[in-house]
Design a protein around this motif. Sequence first.
Motif, PDB file in Angstrom:
ATOM      1  N   LYS A  11      39.467  43.453  35.592  1.00 58.53           N
ATOM      2  CA  LYS A  11      39.068  43.720  34.342  1.00 58.53           C
ATOM      3  C   LYS A  11      39.586  44.711  33.592  1.00 58.53           C
ATOM      4  O   LYS A  11      40.140  44.188  32.498  1.00 58.53           O
ATOM      5  CB  LYS A  11      37.492  43.631  34.419  1.00 58.53           C
ATOM      6  N   TRP A  12      39.726  45.904  34.181  1.00 61.99           N
ATOM      7  CA  TRP A  12      40.375  46.842  33.434  1.00 61.99           C
ATOM      8  C   TRP A  12      41.819  46.570  33.151  1.00 61.99           C
ATOM      9  O   TRP A  12      42.478  46.947  32.165  1.00 61.99           O
ATOM     10  CB  TRP A  12      40.130  48.149  34.118  1.00 61.99           C
ATOM     11  N   SER A  21      46.652  37.972  32.433  1.00 61.27           N
ATOM     12  CA  SER A  21      45.400  37.346  32.451  1.00 61.27           C
ATOM     13  C   SER A  21      44.558  38.133  33.661  1.00 61.27           C
ATOM     14  O   SER A  21      45.186  38.690  34.363  1.00 61.27           O
ATOM     15  CB  SER A  21      45.669  35.776  32.844  1.00 61.27           C
ATOM     16  N   ARG A  22      43.461  37.771  33.817  1.00 59.55           N
ATOM     17  CA  ARG A  22      42.533  38.477  34.947  1.00 59.55           C
ATOM     18  C   ARG A  22      43.045  37.961  36.215  1.00 59.55           C
ATOM     19  O   ARG A  22      43.025  38.818  37.188  1.00 59.55           O
ATOM     20  CB  ARG A  22      41.277  38.172  34.695  1.00 59.55           C
ATOM     21  N   SER A  23      43.290  36.701  36.374  1.00 61.28           N
ATOM     22  CA  SER A  23      43.888  36.313  37.652  1.00 61.28           C
ATOM     23  C   SER A  23      44.969  37.116  38.084  1.00 61.28           C
ATOM     24  O   SER A  23      45.313  37.056  39.491  1.00 61.28           O
ATOM     25  CB  SER A  23      43.781  34.678  37.478  1.00 61.28           C
ATOM     26  N   LEU A  24      45.807  37.131  37.147  1.00 67.10           N
ATOM     27  CA  LEU A  24      47.285  37.666  37.478  1.00 67.10           C
ATOM     28  C   LEU A  24      46.997  39.111  37.818  1.00 67.10           C
ATOM     29  O   LEU A  24      47.871  39.729  38.598  1.00 67.10           O
ATOM     30  CB  LEU A  24      48.208  37.721  36.042  1.00 67.10           C
ATOM     31  N   ALA A  26      44.390  40.233  39.111  1.00 66.28           N
ATOM     32  CA  ALA A  26      43.815  40.158  40.609  1.00 66.28           C
ATOM     33  C   ALA A  26      44.690  39.866  41.599  1.00 66.28           C
ATOM     34  O   ALA A  26      44.904  40.528  42.660  1.00 66.28           O
ATOM     35  CB  ALA A  26      42.849  39.247  40.848  1.00 66.28           C
ATOM     36  N   LYS A  27      45.896  39.277  41.221  1.00 66.33           N
ATOM     37  CA  LYS A  27      46.984  39.006  42.198  1.00 66.33           C
ATOM     38  C   LYS A  27      47.860  40.284  42.343  1.00 66.33           C
ATOM     39  O   LYS A  27      48.287  40.390  43.524  1.00 66.33           O
ATOM     40  CB  LYS A  27      47.830  38.076  41.803  1.00 66.33           C
ATOM     41  N   GLN A  43      41.566  45.047  46.842  1.00 66.21           N
ATOM     42  CA  GLN A  43      40.633  44.071  46.550  1.00 66.21           C
ATOM     43  C   GLN A  43      40.476  44.315  44.783  1.00 66.21           C
ATOM     44  O   GLN A  43      40.342  45.320  44.308  1.00 66.21           O
ATOM     45  CB  GLN A  43      39.223  44.311  47.090  1.00 66.21           C
ATOM     46  N   ALA A  44      40.308  43.176  44.157  1.00 62.85           N
ATOM     47  CA  ALA A  44      40.257  43.026  43.095  1.00 62.85           C
ATOM     48  C   ALA A  44      38.913  43.648  42.279  1.00 62.85           C
ATOM     49  O   ALA A  44      38.642  43.900  41.252  1.00 62.85           O
ATOM     50  CB  ALA A  44      40.286  41.759  42.173  1.00 62.85           C
ATOM     51  N   ALA A  45      38.043  43.650  43.281  1.00 60.55           N
ATOM     52  CA  ALA A  45      36.588  44.005  42.808  1.00 60.55           C
ATOM     53  C   ALA A  45      36.427  45.641  43.125  1.00 60.55           C
ATOM     54  O   ALA A  45      35.104  46.129  42.840  1.00 60.55           O
ATOM     55  CB  ALA A  45      35.540  43.485  44.007  1.00 60.55           C
TER      56      ALA A  45
END
Length: 125
Positions: A11-12, A21-24, A26-27, A43-45
């Motif tokens: 998110k940050w 994007s948020r999915s990019l 996370a990747k 981990q993206a979390a």
Amino acid sequence: MAGPERQRIDKWLFYARVAKSRSLAAKLVQSGSVRVNREKVGQAAHLIRAGDVLTIARTRDILVYRILDTGTRRGPAVEARLLYEDMTPKPVVVEKPVAAAFREAGAGRPTKKERRAMDKWRGEP
């Protein structure tokens, strides 16, 4: 614009406009290209907070950011710059030696005379 005390790293990265994007985002984190306080994050979390230092390895450069605040939305670029302090080291500029043997890019093929001058400058027979 004070956000929550802790926030997910994907998110940050999205709010700070590091990723489109948020999915990019996370990747990017899952690929192992992001470090938080010198520790690899997978981990993206993963939760981050103000004061953490992020090292982000992108395709052509490395970004070093100190988090100043967590965001509440993906706003304009001016607002995104308030989320971090850029600590990225300046790139080292290597000056090329100026000599007659160098040609400008796009100048075409060298003539026989120019080729001989380049060979002489390089020390080739």
